[in-house]
Design an enzyme around this catalytic site. Structure first.
Site, PDB file in Angstrom:
ATOM      1  N   LEU A  58      -9.268   0.436   2.177  1.00  0.00           N
ATOM      2  CA  LEU A  58      -8.862  -0.842   2.772  1.00  0.00           C
ATOM      3  C   LEU A  58      -7.720  -1.416   1.940  1.00  0.00           C
ATOM      4  O   LEU A  58      -7.902  -2.315   1.125  1.00  0.00           O
ATOM      5  CB  LEU A  58     -10.050  -1.814   2.803  1.00  0.00           C
ATOM      6  CG  LEU A  58     -11.315  -1.319   3.504  1.00  0.00           C
ATOM      7  CD1 LEU A  58     -12.371  -2.410   3.524  1.00  0.00           C
ATOM      8  CD2 LEU A  58     -11.013  -0.856   4.913  1.00  0.00           C
ATOM      9  N   GLU A  60      -3.697  -2.015   2.917  1.00  0.00           N
ATOM     10  CA  GLU A  60      -2.571  -1.816   3.827  1.00  0.00           C
ATOM     11  C   GLU A  60      -1.282  -1.446   3.106  1.00  0.00           C
ATOM     12  O   GLU A  60      -0.508  -0.612   3.591  1.00  0.00           O
ATOM     13  CB  GLU A  60      -2.363  -3.067   4.681  1.00  0.00           C
ATOM     14  CG  GLU A  60      -3.387  -3.274   5.774  1.00  0.00           C
ATOM     15  CD  GLU A  60      -4.739  -3.771   5.258  1.00  0.00           C
ATOM     16  OE1 GLU A  60      -5.732  -3.684   6.005  1.00  0.00           O
ATOM     17  OE2 GLU A  60      -4.779  -4.260   4.104  1.00  0.00           O
ATOM     18  N   HIS A 129      -7.344 -12.254  13.028  1.00  0.00           N
ATOM     19  CA  HIS A 129      -7.508 -11.153  13.974  1.00  0.00           C
ATOM     20  C   HIS A 129      -6.785 -11.395  15.301  1.00  0.00           C
ATOM     21  O   HIS A 129      -6.998 -10.638  16.252  1.00  0.00           O
ATOM     22  CB  HIS A 129      -8.995 -10.917  14.255  1.00  0.00           C
ATOM     23  CG  HIS A 129      -9.755 -10.345  13.103  1.00  0.00           C
ATOM     24  ND1 HIS A 129      -9.956 -11.044  11.937  1.00  0.00           N
ATOM     25  CD2 HIS A 129     -10.363  -9.144  12.937  1.00  0.00           C
ATOM     26  CE1 HIS A 129     -10.674 -10.289  11.099  1.00  0.00           C
ATOM     27  NE2 HIS A 129     -10.927  -9.135  11.692  1.00  0.00           N
TER      28      HIS A 129
END
Length: 325
Positions: A58, A60, A129
């Site tokens: 995890l 990016e 999100h």
């Protein structure tokens, strides 16, 4: 012809690209065994192996940085950013490295990396999100930025993006993942990647949209037709480079233009569209170019996101205002 959801069309497009070129890799959080949060990469690791469909940590920034290194060694990585709001830790790698390498090397080095970003709201998600970060990347020279809106384009555009010699930011409208259309999976007779499409011809107002907003604009055009107003809806598909020729031809003919996107209006991509259209169509415009988008607030909690997202009523209100001038 096959009836596919947008999500399944993405999956089939990725599969085709991986079958055609062994240098195509898929990387991201949970893209392997799980098949991705939205199941876009479902089954790919089983069929192509863990060396080509890679479950990453995890991180990016590390994902995109690794993809840059792989591209330098001749691979074509396709990176999944699990949700739009998670792309910002990778912004340094994308903006400072990925976008700059071709210019820095005077054209000697290209980085054919595709960064897939599920974008936009409408799924009742939590904070971070439901973002629309396209303006950050269209402002970054050296990146190609595209946005699909339907299964047919999703299938074609992901393959065209993977084949591109330049880095591509690929926006996918997550609330449209489950919408279906007939897709010819055997055809390669596709529109050019950076060409806009007139998805509904019209005479009175040009409506510009991309990604998740295209369907909303088509619904607004249907409602406007009942009142005797003919809206021409253009799916931009490519945000950078922009197919300005298709846009200006339409606006010169209709004399009015409304731009729709989910991102906040202030400083949004619609501002660039409005400026370019005004420069090129000034003497044909019957009214200012109007913009419909999100408000200048962080994306709200899911219970009130319907008040934030541009809807049919807000689009039709902008159309009405263009006729008030």
């Amino acid at each position: 012809m096959s009836t596919l959801t947008l999500g399944k069309a993405m999956n089939e497009g990725l599969r085709k690209a991986m079958e055609a070129d062994p240098k195509v890799l898929v990387m991201g959080e949970d893209v392997g065994k799980l098949g991705g949060v939205f199941r876009i990469t479902d089954g790919l690791q089983k069929d192509f192996g863990e060396e080509r469909v890679i479950d990453t940590p995890l991180a990016e920034s590390g994902i995109v940085g690794t993809a840059i290194g792989l591209a330098l060694r001749g691979y074509r990585p396709v990176v999944e950013i699990q949700f739009d709001g998670f792309v910002f830790p990778a912004a340094d790698q994308i903006i400072t490295q990925l976008a700059k390498m071709r210019m820095r090397s005077l054209g000697a080095v290209s980085l054919p990396v595709v960064v897939r970003i599920p974008c936009g709201g409408g799924i009742g998600a939590v904070e971070h999100h439901s973002e629309s970060p396209e303006a950050y990347f269209t402002h970054t020279a050296g990146l190609r930025v595209v946005a699909c809106s339907n299964p047919v384009d999703a299938y074609a555009m992901i393959q065209q993006s993977i084949a591109s010699p330049d880095p591509v930011i690929f926006f996918e409208p997550k609330r449209r993942y489950w919408e279906k259309a007939e897709v010819d999976v055997d055809s390669t007779d596709w529109a050019p990647l950076h060409q806009a499409k007139v998805v509904r011809p019209g005479e009175h107002v040009t409506v510009l949209a991309y990604g998740p907003s295209v369907k909303t604009c088509l619904e607004a055009a249907g409602a406007a037709a009942e009142e005797g107003r003919s809206l021409e809806v253009i799916d931009l598909r490519s945000l950078n480079p922009l197919d300005i020729a298709t846009v200006t031809e339409s606006v010169n003919r209709t004399g009015r233009c409304v731009v729709v996107h989910e991102a906040p209006v202030f400083g949004g991509y619609g501002a660039e569209l409005a400026a370019r259209i005004t420069e090129r169509c000034f003497y044909r415009l019957e009214a200012p170019v109007l913009r419909v988008g999100g408000f200048s607030t962080p994306y709200p909690p899911s219970r009130i996101e319907d008040h934030y997202l541009p809807d049919l009523d807000r689009i039709l209100d902008a159309v009405d205002r263009t006729f008030a001038w």
